[in-house]
Scaffold this motif. Structure first.
Motif, mmCIF file in Angstrom:
data_model
loop_
_atom_site.group_PDB
_atom_site.id
_atom_site.type_symbol
_atom_site.label_atom_id
_atom_site.label_comp_id
_atom_site.label_asym_id
_atom_site.label_seq_id
_atom_site.Cartn_x
_atom_site.Cartn_y
_atom_site.Cartn_z
ATOM 1 N N ALA A 602 0.832 -1.211 0.000
ATOM 2 C CA ALA A 602 0.000 0.000 0.000
ATOM 3 C C ALA A 602 0.869 1.263 0.000
ATOM 4 C CB ALA A 602 -0.914 -0.005 1.217
ATOM 5 N N GLU A 603 2.023 1.175 0.646
ATOM 6 C CA GLU A 603 2.899 2.361 0.740
ATOM 7 C C GLU A 603 3.844 2.486 -0.455
ATOM 8 O OE1 GLU A 603 4.904 1.904 4.485
ATOM 9 O OE2 GLU A 603 2.992 1.890 5.555
ATOM 10 N N ARG A 604 4.003 1.388 -1.188
ATOM 11 C CA ARG A 604 4.947 1.414 -2.321
ATOM 12 C C ARG A 604 4.364 2.232 -3.478
ATOM 13 N NH1 ARG A 604 5.215 -4.024 -4.461
ATOM 14 N NH2 ARG A 604 5.647 -4.497 -2.293
ATOM 15 N N PRO A 605 5.159 3.109 -4.087
ATOM 16 C CA PRO A 605 4.608 3.879 -5.210
ATOM 17 C C PRO A 605 4.289 2.977 -6.400
ATOM 18 C CG PRO A 605 6.929 4.437 -4.798
ATOM 19 C CD PRO A 605 6.554 3.424 -3.790
ATOM 20 N N ASP A 606 3.286 3.359 -7.179
ATOM 21 C CA ASP A 606 3.012 2.586 -8.400
ATOM 22 C C ASP A 606 3.919 3.099 -9.527
ATOM 23 O OD1 ASP A 606 1.919 4.932 -9.254
ATOM 24 O OD2 ASP A 606 -0.162 4.281 -9.105
ATOM 25 N N VAL A 607 3.789 2.509 -10.702
ATOM 26 C CA VAL A 607 4.712 2.832 -11.801
ATOM 27 C C VAL A 607 4.677 4.324 -12.146
ATOM 28 C CG1 VAL A 607 5.080 2.551 -14.287
ATOM 29 C CG2 VAL A 607 4.819 0.540 -12.841
ATOM 30 N N LEU A 608 3.452 4.876 -12.284
ATOM 31 C CA LEU A 608 3.364 6.270 -12.726
ATOM 32 C C LEU A 608 3.896 7.233 -11.669
ATOM 33 C CD1 LEU A 608 -0.034 6.275 -14.652
ATOM 34 C CD2 LEU A 608 2.283 5.935 -15.518
ATOM 35 N N THR A 609 3.775 6.834 -10.387
ATOM 36 C CA THR A 609 4.287 7.708 -9.319
ATOM 37 C C THR A 609 5.808 7.639 -9.265
ATOM 38 O OG1 THR A 609 2.279 7.183 -8.110
ATOM 39 C CG2 THR A 609 4.032 8.284 -6.868
ATOM 40 N N ILE A 610 6.346 6.442 -9.277
ATOM 41 C CA ILE A 610 7.814 6.313 -9.147
ATOM 42 C C ILE A 610 8.514 6.908 -10.374
ATOM 43 C CG2 ILE A 610 8.171 4.010 -10.162
ATOM 44 C CD1 ILE A 610 9.784 4.680 -6.916
ATOM 45 N N ALA A 611 7.799 6.895 -11.505
ATOM 46 C CA ALA A 611 8.414 7.446 -12.725
ATOM 47 C C ALA A 611 8.691 8.943 -12.593
ATOM 48 C CB ALA A 611 7.516 7.184 -13.923
ATOM 49 N N GLN A 612 8.048 9.582 -11.602
ATOM 50 C CA GLN A 612 8.280 11.019 -11.363
ATOM 51 C C GLN A 612 9.552 11.257 -10.549
ATOM 52 O OE1 GLN A 612 6.113 13.276 -12.615
ATOM 53 N NE2 GLN A 612 5.054 11.528 -13.484
ATOM 54 N N ASP A 613 10.163 10.190 -10.038
ATOM 55 C CA ASP A 613 11.367 10.352 -9.211
ATOM 56 C C ASP A 613 12.432 11.123 -10.005
ATOM 57 O OD1 ASP A 613 12.657 8.534 -6.627
ATOM 58 O OD2 ASP A 613 14.046 9.580 -7.991
ATOM 59 N N PRO A 614 13.024 12.181 -9.384
ATOM 60 C CA PRO A 614 13.988 13.010 -10.133
ATOM 61 C C PRO A 614 15.157 12.195 -10.694
ATOM 62 C CG PRO A 614 13.680 13.820 -7.873
ATOM 63 C CD PRO A 614 12.785 12.648 -8.022
ATOM 64 N N TYR A 615 15.485 11.084 -10.014
ATOM 65 C CA TYR A 615 16.626 10.276 -10.490
ATOM 66 C C TYR A 615 16.330 9.647 -11.860
ATOM 67 C CZ TYR A 615 20.547 7.025 -10.238
ATOM 68 O OH TYR A 615 21.707 6.338 -10.494
ATOM 69 N N LEU A 616 15.048 9.487 -12.170
ATOM 70 C CA LEU A 616 14.680 8.849 -13.451
ATOM 71 C C LEU A 616 14.467 9.870 -14.559
ATOM 72 C CD1 LEU A 616 12.186 6.161 -12.112
ATOM 73 C CD2 LEU A 616 14.543 5.819 -12.844
ATOM 74 N N SER A 617 14.722 11.132 -14.216
ATOM 75 C CA SER A 617 14.515 12.179 -15.232
ATOM 76 C C SER A 617 15.862 12.777 -15.619
ATOM 77 C CB SER A 617 13.587 13.239 -14.651
ATOM 78 O OG SER A 617 13.675 14.389 -15.431
ATOM 79 N N TYR A 618 16.001 13.062 -16.912
ATOM 80 C CA TYR A 618 17.247 13.672 -17.399
ATOM 81 C C TYR A 618 17.026 15.131 -17.771
ATOM 82 C CZ TYR A 618 19.866 9.332 -17.482
ATOM 83 O OH TYR A 618 20.536 8.194 -17.113
ATOM 84 N N SER A 619 15.790 15.613 -17.559
ATOM 85 C CA SER A 619 15.547 17.000 -17.979
ATOM 86 C C SER A 619 16.180 17.945 -16.960
ATOM 87 C CB SER A 619 14.051 17.256 -18.094
ATOM 88 O OG SER A 619 13.487 17.160 -16.820
ATOM 89 N N LYS A 620 16.681 19.064 -17.483
ATOM 90 C CA LYS A 620 17.300 20.059 -16.590
ATOM 91 C C LYS A 620 16.186 20.840 -15.920
ATOM 92 C CE LYS A 620 21.542 20.553 -19.182
ATOM 93 N NZ LYS A 620 21.299 20.116 -20.551
ATOM 94 N N ARG A 621 16.129 20.763 -14.619
ATOM 95 C CA ARG A 621 15.044 21.468 -13.913
ATOM 96 C C ARG A 621 15.499 22.845 -13.456
ATOM 97 N NH1 ARG A 621 11.141 17.196 -11.824
ATOM 98 N NH2 ARG A 621 11.847 15.435 -13.013
#
Ligand SMILES: Nc1ncnc2c1ncn2[C@@H]1O[C@H](COP(=O)(O)OP(=O)(O)OP(=O)(O)O)[C@@H](O)[C@H]1O
Length: 621
Positions: A602-621
C-alpha cells in the motif's frame, strides 16, 4: 417616335452620352419641325445598328467570359484584345465628329452645318460597318481558334489515353517480371544468408574448440553403470591454479622462515655486546626482506585472482555457447527452413523452457527477426497442450498491441504443425541483460541508471494505456538490447491485463507460484488469501534489477535456489534493503531503490508515481 435604346447610353459612356443627348435633342427638334423623315431613318438605322452592336458585344463578352472561365487558353486574351481594340476604334471614329463642348453648341452646330450631319451619318454608318466586319472577323478567328483548341485537346486526350494504356501494359509486364524474378531473388538472398550462417556456425564451433583448450571442456565419467558429465578445467585455468598453489607454497615457506627468525631473535635475549648488535641488525634486515617478499606474493596473488575471475566469466560464456551449439545441433529446425513462405531460419539464439529462439530473416519485409518456436511436448495430455496454447495466444494478444521503443515488438504468429507454433519478434542483436551481468556483474552507476530509466519508460507505457498491463516477470533475461544499445522489455508470458473494474488494492493473482522469486515482491508470496496485485509488482522487480546492476548481486536470497527462497520465506522476510559499502553508489540511486523495495504494497509507489522520481529524469530542472 423612334425610341433610343438604353443600351446605347450604357456602352457609350463619356463621348457616347453626348451623342445620345444630341440625338434626343435632334428628335425633339424634328418633332417640332414635323419634317424629320431623313433623320428618323438615319437614327433608326443608327439605333438598329446600335442594338446589333449591343447584341454582338454581349455575345463577344460572353465568349470572352466563357473562355476566361473555361479552359483559359492563351487565345482568349488576344481575342478580347482584338475585339476591344476594334470597338475602341469604332468609338474613336464616331466620337470626334459628334463630341462637342455642350448641348447648345451641338444644336447650333447641327443647325448651322447640315453638311456635318451628313458627314456624321456617313461616318457612323461606315464606322459601324467597319466595326461589324472586324467583329465578325474577330469572332470567326476566335471560333477557328477554339476549334483548333478542341482538335488539339482531342488529340491530347487520345495520346494520353495511348500513353496510359502503354504504361499500364509496361506495369503489368514489370509485375510479371518481378513475379518471375522474385523467387530467384529470394533464392539468392536465402542462399547468401545460409552461407553466412553456415560460416558463423563453423566459426562458433571452432572458437569453442579453441577456448575449450584454455578454459575447459565437458568430460564423461563412469561410476559403475552410471555415466555422467563433468567439467574438466582447461590449460589456462590449470596454469593459473598451479601458479596460485606455487605462490601459496612460497608464502608458507617465507612465513616459516620469518617465524624461525623471530624465534632466533627471542632466544638471543637482550644481549648488549657488539656482536649481538650486529646479529640483531641482520635479523631486522632479514625480517624486512621476508615482509617485502610476502607483500609482493600478495600482489601477485591478487593479479592472478583477478585473471582467474576473468577466466571464470569466459568459462561461463563458453559453457553457455557450448549449450547453445548442442541445442542447435539437436534442434529439428537447424536445417535453414523457410517458415510460412517468409521467415528464413538461420542460427539458434537460445533455448528457453518450452521454446527455441532462432535468428531469422523476413523475406517480405527484408529485416532480421527472432522466431520463437513453441514446441508442445508430444507426451503431454491434450488438456495440457490446450492450456499451453491458450496461454501462448493470451500472451500474443497482449503483446501484439504493444508498440513502444522499449518493448520488443511482436510481428506475427502462425502454426507450424500440430505441436508447434511460432511467434515472430523484433530482433535484438545485443545481449540480454542477464548475459551482460554475467560478463560484467557490476555496472557503473551511469550505465545502470540509463538502463533502469528505459525499463521504467516501457513500464509507464504499459500503465498509460486504457488497458493497463502488469508485466509480472521483469528480470535480467527479459531485458534485451538492440544493436544501438536500446533496452527493450520482452516476454509477456506471465503478464496480466488490469481490468477496468479492479479495486484500488489491485487484481487477484491467479497464477501464484509462477515467476522468478528473486524479483517478486512479498505480496506474491501471501498464502493466507489470494494476493491482490498491481503495477507495484513491476516497481519492486525494477528495484531488484537496479540493485543487482549496481552491486553485482540480488538484495534478497542472492545465493539461494528458488525452492529455498520459498521454503525459508526469504522474500516474506525482506523488510528492509541493506546496501554494501562498495561500490560507492549515489544517495539518489539508493533512495530510488528504497522506494521501489517498500515492503508494504500500500505504501509502495506505483509505476506512474515512481516514474516522477527526479533520479529517473534527465531533464534540466
Ligand atoms: N527478440 C529477440 N531477439 C534476440 N534474441 C532473443 C529474442 N528473444 C529471445 N532471445 C534470446 O533467445 C534466448 C531464448 O529466449 P527465451 O525467451 O525462449 O528464453 P528464456 O527467457 O531463457 O526462457 P523462458 O521463456 O522459458 O523463461 C535467450 O538467450 C534470449 O536472449
Amino acid at each position: 417616335m423612334v425610341k433610343v435604346p438604353d443600351q446605347l447610353s450604357l456602352h457609350w459612356t463619356n463621348g457616347g452620352e453626348f451623342l445620345i443627348q444630341a440625338n434626343t435633342q435632334k428628335r425633339q427638334k424634328l418633332q417640332e419641325d414635323e419634317s424629320s423623315t431623313a433623320f428618323e431613318h438615319v437614327d433608326a438605322v443608327a439605333e438598329g445598328r446600335q442594338i446589333s452592336v449591343e447584341t454582338v458585344e454581349t455575345k463577344a463578352n460572353s465568349d470572352v467570359n466563357r473562355k476566361r472561365h473555361g479552359r483559359g487558353r492563351g487565345h482568349s486574351v488576344s481575342g478580347r484584345g482584338r475585339g476591344s481594340k476594334t470597338y475602341d476604334q469604332a468609338r474613336s471614329q464616331i466620337c470626334p465628329s459628334t463630341v462637342t463642348p455642350s448641348n447648345g453648341q451641338l444644336e447650333n452646330s447641327y443647325n448651322k452645318d447640315s453638311r456635318s450631319k451628313e458627314h456624321f451619318r456617313n461616318d457612323s454608318r461606315s464606322s459601324f460597318e467597319v466595326y461589324f466586319l472586324e467583329e465578325i472577323t474577330s469572332l470567326r478567328a476566335k471560333v477557328a481558334m477554339l476549334e483548333e483548341d478542341l482538335h488539339k485537346s482531342r488529340q491530347d486526350t487520345s495520346s494520353y489515353q495511348n500513353l496510359c494504356q502503354q504504361l499500364e501494359k509496361e506495369l503489368k509486364e514489370l509485375k510479371d517480371k518481378e513475379q518471375q524474378v522474385n523467387p530467384k531473388r529470394t533464392k539468392v538472398i536465402s542462399d547468401l544468408l545460409i552461407s553466412v550462417s553456415k560460416a558463423e556456425r563453423q566459426e562458433a564451433r571452432m572458437k569453442v574448440r579453441q577456448d575449450s583448450l584454455r578454459l575447459g571442456n565437458v568430460g564423461v565419467i563412469r561410476a559403475g553403470t552410471v555415466i555422467s558429465e563433468t567439467w574438466e578445467e582447461g590449460q589456462a585455468l590449470k596454469d593459473l591454479n598451479a601458479h596460485l598453489r606455487q605462490l601459496l607454497e612460497t608464502k608458507e615457506a617465507v612465513e616459516r622462515q620469518r617465524k624461525s627468525l623471530k624465534k632466533r631473535q627471542s632466544d638471543k635475549g637482550d644481549g648488549a655486546d657488539a656482536e649481538t648488535g650486529t646479529q640483531e641488525e641482520d635479523i631486522l634486515i632479514q625480517d624486512e626482506i621476508y615482509k617485502s617478499r610476502l607483500t609482493s606474493i600478495k600482489r601477485e596473488e591478487e593479479t592472478i585472482l583477478r585473471e582467474r575471475d576473468r577466466y571464470e566469466l569466459e568459462k561461463g560464456r563458453l559453457i553457455r555457447e557450448m549449450k547453445r551449439i548442442r541445442d542447435e545441433d539437436g534442434s529439428r529446425f537447424n536445417n535453414f527452413q523457410v517458415l510460412n513462405h517468409r521467415f528464413a531460419l538461420l542460427n539458434l539464439l537460445g533455448k528457453g523452457g518450452f521454446s527455441e529462439v532462432y535468428k531469422a530473416y523476413d523475406l517480405v519485409e527484408h529485416r532480421y527477426v527472432a522466431c520463437k518456436l513453441h514446441g508442445l511436448n508430444a507426451q503431454w495430455s491434450e488438456d495440457k497442450k490446450q492450456s499451453y496454447i491458450r496461454h501462448a495466444i493470451r500472451e500474443y494478444n497482449i503483446h501484439k498491441t504493444l508498440v513502444h521503443r522499449h518493448i520488443v515488438r511482436l510481428w506475427d504468429i502462425f502454426e507450424i504443425d500440430q505441436n508447434t507454433f511460432c511467434t515472430v519478434l523484433e530482433y535484438c542483436s545485443g545481449k540480454d541483460l542477464d548475459a551482460v551481468l554475467k560478463a560484467t556483474p557490476v555496472l557503473p552507476e551511469r550505465e545502470a541508471r540509463i538502463i533502469i530509466v528505459q525499463i521504467f519508460q516501457g513500464l509507464v507505457y504499459l500503465n498509460k494505456r486504457t488497458q493497463k498491463i502488469i508485466h509480472y516477470d521483469l528480470k535480467p533475461g527479459n531485458v534485451l538490447f538492440d544493436e544501438l544499445g536500446i533496452a527493450k522489455v520482452t516476454d509477456f508470458g506471465l503478464s496480466k491485463i488490469v481490468e477496468d473494474d479492479v479495486g484500488s488494492q489491485g487484481m487477484e493473482l491467479t497464477s501464484q507460484g509462477a515467476g522468478t522469486y528473486w524479483y517478486l515482491p512479498p505480496e506474491c508470496f501471501e498464502l493466507s488469501k489470494i494476493p491482490l496485485i498491481s503495477s507495484k509488482v513491476d516497481v519492486w522487480s525494477a528495484g531488484i534489477l537496479f540493485y543487482q546492476m549496481l552491486f553485482g548481486k540480488r538484495p534478497f536470497g542472492h545465493d539461494q535456489t528458488q525452492e529455498r527462497i520459498l521454503r525459508e520465506d526469504t522474500i516474506i522476510k525482506a523488510r528492509k534493503v541493506e546496501f554494501p559499502s562498495r561500490p560507492s553508489v549515489s544517495n539518489e540511486a539508493k533512495e530510488l531503490i528504497r522506494r521501489c523495495l517498500t515492503y508494504n504494497q500500500a505504501e509502495r509507489p506505483d509505476v506512474l508515481t515512481i516514474a516522477q522520481d527526479p533520479y529517473l529524469s534527465y531533464s534540466k530542472r
